[in-house]
Design a protein around this motif. Structure first.
Motif, short mmCIF file in Angstrom:
data_model
loop_
_atom_site.label_atom_id
_atom_site.label_comp_id
_atom_site.label_asym_id
_atom_site.label_seq_id
_atom_site.Cartn_x
_atom_site.Cartn_y
_atom_site.Cartn_z
N MET A 49 0.63 -1.16 0.02
CA MET A 49 0.05 0.03 0.05
C MET A 49 0.84 1.12 0.01
O MET A 49 0.66 2.07 -0.92
CB MET A 49 -0.89 0.06 1.20
CG MET A 49 -1.67 1.38 1.35
SD MET A 49 -2.72 1.60 2.75
CE MET A 49 -1.34 1.64 3.97
N TRP A 50 2.06 1.36 0.73
CA TRP A 50 2.80 2.35 0.93
C TRP A 50 3.53 2.79 -0.47
O TRP A 50 3.71 3.93 -0.94
CB TRP A 50 3.70 2.32 2.05
CG TRP A 50 3.01 2.30 3.30
CD1 TRP A 50 2.90 1.33 4.16
CD2 TRP A 50 2.22 3.25 3.77
NE1 TRP A 50 2.23 1.67 5.47
CE2 TRP A 50 1.82 2.82 4.88
CE3 TRP A 50 2.07 4.74 3.63
CZ2 TRP A 50 0.92 3.75 5.91
CZ3 TRP A 50 1.52 5.55 4.37
CH2 TRP A 50 0.80 4.95 5.54
N LEU A 51 4.01 1.64 -0.96
CA LEU A 51 4.65 1.70 -2.43
C LEU A 51 3.80 2.41 -3.30
O LEU A 51 3.97 3.14 -3.99
CB LEU A 51 5.34 0.32 -2.84
CG LEU A 51 6.37 -0.03 -2.09
CD1 LEU A 51 6.67 -1.64 -2.28
CD2 LEU A 51 7.62 0.86 -2.04
N GLU A 52 2.69 1.71 -3.69
CA GLU A 52 1.70 2.25 -4.44
C GLU A 52 0.99 3.74 -4.12
O GLU A 52 0.83 4.32 -5.10
CB GLU A 52 0.48 1.21 -4.61
CG GLU A 52 0.87 -0.09 -5.16
CD GLU A 52 -0.52 -1.01 -5.36
OE1 GLU A 52 -1.34 -0.66 -4.92
OE2 GLU A 52 -0.15 -2.22 -5.62
N LEU A 53 1.19 4.12 -2.69
CA LEU A 53 0.90 5.27 -2.35
C LEU A 53 1.77 6.30 -3.11
O LEU A 53 1.34 7.53 -3.43
CB LEU A 53 0.51 5.62 -1.01
CG LEU A 53 -0.11 6.88 -0.57
CD1 LEU A 53 -1.24 7.45 -1.01
CD2 LEU A 53 0.07 6.84 0.99
N GLN A 54 2.87 6.06 -2.84
CA GLN A 54 4.08 7.04 -3.54
C GLN A 54 4.02 7.07 -5.01
O GLN A 54 4.04 8.16 -5.53
CB GLN A 54 5.54 6.06 -3.24
CG GLN A 54 6.04 5.91 -1.85
CD GLN A 54 6.98 5.23 -1.71
OE1 GLN A 54 7.65 5.10 -0.51
NE2 GLN A 54 7.80 4.74 -2.71
N TRP A 55 3.44 5.99 -5.63
CA TRP A 55 3.35 6.02 -7.40
C TRP A 55 2.28 6.97 -7.36
O TRP A 55 2.23 7.85 -8.44
CB TRP A 55 3.02 4.71 -7.87
CG TRP A 55 4.06 3.64 -7.73
CD1 TRP A 55 5.34 3.99 -7.38
CD2 TRP A 55 3.91 2.26 -7.51
NE1 TRP A 55 6.16 2.58 -7.30
CE2 TRP A 55 5.25 1.54 -7.39
CE3 TRP A 55 2.90 1.40 -7.98
CZ2 TRP A 55 5.44 0.24 -7.29
CZ3 TRP A 55 3.27 0.01 -7.63
CH2 TRP A 55 4.33 -0.46 -7.54
N LEU A 133 -3.65 -1.10 -3.37
CA LEU A 133 -4.73 -0.11 -2.99
C LEU A 133 -5.74 -0.33 -4.38
O LEU A 133 -5.32 -0.94 -5.46
CB LEU A 133 -4.08 1.35 -3.34
CG LEU A 133 -3.16 1.97 -2.44
CD1 LEU A 133 -2.71 3.26 -2.56
CD2 LEU A 133 -4.09 1.91 -0.83
N ILE A 134 -6.84 0.44 -4.35
CA ILE A 134 -7.76 0.40 -5.50
C ILE A 134 -7.09 0.94 -6.78
O ILE A 134 -6.50 2.13 -6.51
CB ILE A 134 -9.22 1.00 -5.31
CG1 ILE A 134 -8.73 2.47 -4.71
CG2 ILE A 134 -9.63 0.39 -4.29
CD1 ILE A 134 -10.13 3.13 -4.47
N LEU A 135 -7.34 0.51 -7.94
CA LEU A 135 -6.66 1.31 -8.94
C LEU A 135 -7.34 2.32 -9.84
O LEU A 135 -6.62 3.09 -10.49
CB LEU A 135 -6.52 0.01 -10.08
CG LEU A 135 -5.31 -1.13 -9.64
CD1 LEU A 135 -5.42 -2.32 -10.77
CD2 LEU A 135 -4.20 -0.48 -9.43
N TRP A 136 -8.58 2.58 -9.55
CA TRP A 136 -9.29 3.69 -10.44
C TRP A 136 -8.69 5.15 -10.17
O TRP A 136 -8.55 5.98 -10.98
CB TRP A 136 -10.69 3.50 -10.59
CG TRP A 136 -11.42 3.82 -9.14
CD1 TRP A 136 -11.84 3.00 -8.16
CD2 TRP A 136 -11.68 5.27 -8.59
NE1 TRP A 136 -12.33 3.71 -7.03
CE2 TRP A 136 -12.17 5.14 -7.16
CE3 TRP A 136 -11.57 6.34 -9.05
CZ2 TRP A 136 -12.60 6.14 -6.77
CZ3 TRP A 136 -11.66 7.57 -8.20
CH2 TRP A 136 -12.44 7.48 -7.03
N PRO A 137 -8.15 5.33 -8.81
CA PRO A 137 -7.66 6.64 -8.61
C PRO A 137 -6.33 7.08 -9.51
O PRO A 137 -6.34 8.06 -9.86
CB PRO A 137 -7.43 6.93 -7.13
CG PRO A 137 -8.31 5.80 -6.58
CD PRO A 137 -8.50 4.53 -7.67
N GLY A 138 -5.51 6.02 -9.50
CA GLY A 138 -4.46 6.22 -10.37
C GLY A 138 -4.55 6.36 -11.75
O GLY A 138 -4.03 7.06 -12.53
#
Length: 197
Positions: A49-55, A133-138
């Protein structure tokens, strides 16, 4: 042309507001990254989650600032020949670049991205990584970034045409660096004229 210039000013204000706002996301991303690294090293624990939040944060910052970068004339250009040509030729190149390269590209990206984004949103798509995380926000950030860039492209076309027609002074069509240099030169000139009087 007055209505188009008003539209252009509105787009520019929006791009500048969003660009300056998302710049803070870089700081948040750095803090998340540092916090994740500390937790991983000290407590031997981590989460995707933290890695994906950085992205997500970096993506939002760069995609949100793309239109702002174009508005401020800070985008990458190859000035080897461009700088040697007359201002009229430069304006023509800018106009053709916006019409033939930028606008078709952002139009194609928006046309292809939005159905993909909406499918992800409606399905509630999640990352395949454990704890992701969920993908749609990215994915939404991609669509919003390219949409903002499309609107800024319209603004740039309007401003370029206005300068070419003489409806907008050319000094108002400079990069932020050129404006700062011109303002500094004007202050120096004003100061020197005051001392000579």
């Amino acid at each position: 042309m007055g209505g188009l210039l008003a539209l252009s000013r509105g787009i520019d204000r929006t791009s500048k507001f969003i660009g300056r706002s998302v710049a803070w996301l870089i700081l948040v991303a750095v803090l998340v990254s540092a916090g994740n690294a500390i937790i991983r090293k000290v407590f031997n624990a981590s989460s995707n989650m933290w890695l994906e939040l950085q992205w997500y944060l970096y993506g939002a910052a760069f995609l949100g600032a793309a239109a702002y970068t174009l508005c401020e004339k800070e985008h990458i250009r190859i000035d080897i020949l461009y700088g040697q040509w007359s201002r009229r030729a430069q304006l023509r190149i800018d106009l053709l670049g916006h019409l033939l390269l930028l606008m078709p590209f952002v139009t194609l990206m928006n046309w292809m991205l939005w159905p993909w984004i909406l499918r992800s949103l409606h399905s509630g798509e999640y990352s395949t990584n454990s704890g992701g995380l969920i993908l749609w926000p990215g994915k939404m950030m991609l669509g919003v970034g390219f949409s903002l860039l499309a609107f800024q492209g319209i603004s740039e076309i309007i401003k370029t045409l206005a300068v070419m027609r003489g409806d907008l002074p050319d000094d108002g069509y400079q990069s932020s660096e050129e404006r700062v240099s011109a303002e500094a030169a004007n202050r120096i000139e004003a100061a020197s004229s005051e001392t000579t009087e």
